[in-house]
Scaffold this motif. Structure first.
Motif: not given
Length: 376
Positions: A265-293
């Motif tokens: 997720l850090e690598a995706a965020r470092a792309s500045r909008g060029k790369v998106a991601a999909i998290w697993v097990d939990t809703d990442g926007c809840v468990s890892a809110q800092e990567y929700c974007d």
């Protein structure tokens, strides 16, 4: 929002379906008020316990969600709890046996890697009930663990994550601009590769439907070969693996590696909008809110509800060892809301994913992963 996007906080349907060394153990007891009732006194005689795998309870993934189930049971029933976090795989024997020594009525072990130790400890302590997340106790190698038969005091909590991962793969293929998406795992074990299988199949299905040729980097279901960090804890390795995929053109990343996946997720965020991601097990926007974007969605498992129900069943003296298998049909697995991508994902693609969900439930589309858990 469509029913595809219902989160696994909806517990009633799942609870109904469920019914058919690290650190020192941490003891936590509910506060006592004046004039305790007989029910409260009874509750204080009941202890639910949990042993994490080496990812720890703050992994923003399956340990954390399972731990929430313990907390929910404690709040609901007024019981006592003990927990212990494993720092390495070598901690499992003393941690599980330590929970037995602590007088636990039910012990929840979290993760595939605790399977053998759970079987051994359960066999030695038939009066203690066990639940294990992500391991089918019926598949334990009896010769390896030195047992004559599978212990009958263990309930397996299993999840067919190939189904929602299929949806995630279809979604990723539909959102990719480069025609390449990527995935990587923590370890090549069934509870990891099941996600990767479903994701791979979903991309292939998209290609068949659309006449496209979106590639999956990092995994091939037909050969069962792909990329792994060989650790669930090494975030730097996860970041490096994701960057490897991104350098090859992947613009959607699907990490299945626990805390190591946060590096993806850090690598995706470092792309500045060029790369998106999909998290697993939990809703990442809840468990890892800092990567929700950067999160298109997450493949979710209702581990919290499953754990709470097992504990409740032991407390209410109605425990049974029939394995529970969470699926799209019983809301045991699913896709999280699209959150910040709600307005970025085309409506047509959302509708196709929703229809595909229903087609999987209805048996019109079959996910073929050999890692899919089987109810017994």
């Amino acid at each position: 929002m469509s029913k595809l996007l219902r989160t696994l906080a909806i517990g009633s349907a799942l609870a109904l379906a469920l019914t058919a060394c690290g650190s020192r153990p941490v003891d936590e007891s509910p506060g006592s008020g004046g004039g305790g009732s007989a029910e409260t006194a009874e509750a204080k005689d009941f202890r639910a316990c949990m042993v994490s795998d080496s990812g720890g309870f703050d992994d923003k993934s399956f340990n954390q969600t399972s731990y929430k189930g313990l907390q929910d049971a404690k709040a609901k029933l007024g019981i006592e709890e003990s927990t212990v976090e494993s720092k390495s795989d070598n901690d499992y024997p003393k941690n599980v046996d330590g929970m037995v020594s602590a007088g636990c009525d039910v012990i929840i072990t979290v993760g595939f890697k605790l399977g053998n130790q759970t079987a051994i400890s359960a066999a030695k302590n038939p009066d203690v009930k066990f639940g294990i997340v992500d391991f089918d106790i019926g598949t334990v190698d009896l010769e390896e663990v030195g047992l004559d038969e599978v212990p009958g005091n263990v309930k397996s909590l299993l999840f067919d994550t190939a189904q929602p991962s299929f949806l995630a793969g279809y979604l990723a293929a539909g959102m990719s601009k480069t025609g390449k998406v990527g995935t990587f795992g923590g370890l090549p074990i069934p509870t990891v590769t099941i996600f990767m299988d479903g994701f791979w199949e979903g991309v292939q299905y998209y290609n068949e439907r659309k006449g496209t040729s979106v590639q999956v980097l990092g995994w091939d279901e037909t050969t069962q070969k792909g990329l792994f960090t060989n650790s669930f804890e090494n975030k730097a390795q996860g970041r490096n693996t994701a960057n490897n995929l991104i350098s090859q053109g992947a613009d959607v990343i699907f990490p299945v590696a626990g805390p190591a996946g946060l590096g993806g997720l850090e690598a995706a965020r470092a792309s500045r909008g060029k790369v998106a991601a999909i998290w697993v097990d939990t809703d990442g926007c809840v468990s890892a809110q800092e990567y929700c974007d950067v999160l298109l969605t997450s493949v979710t498992k209702g581990m919290d509800v499953a754990v709470e129900e097992v504990i409740t069943s032991v407390y209410e003296e109605r425990f049974d060892n029939t394995p529970y298998v969470g699926t799209l049909a019983n809301d045991g697995t699913g896709l999280a809301p699209y959150h910040e991508f709600e307005d970025k994902i085309p409506d047509e693609l959302k509708q196709e994913v929703e229809q595909l969900r229903q087609d999987i439930i209805d048996g019109k589309v079959t996910v073929k992963s050999t890692a899919v858990p089987k109810a017994r």
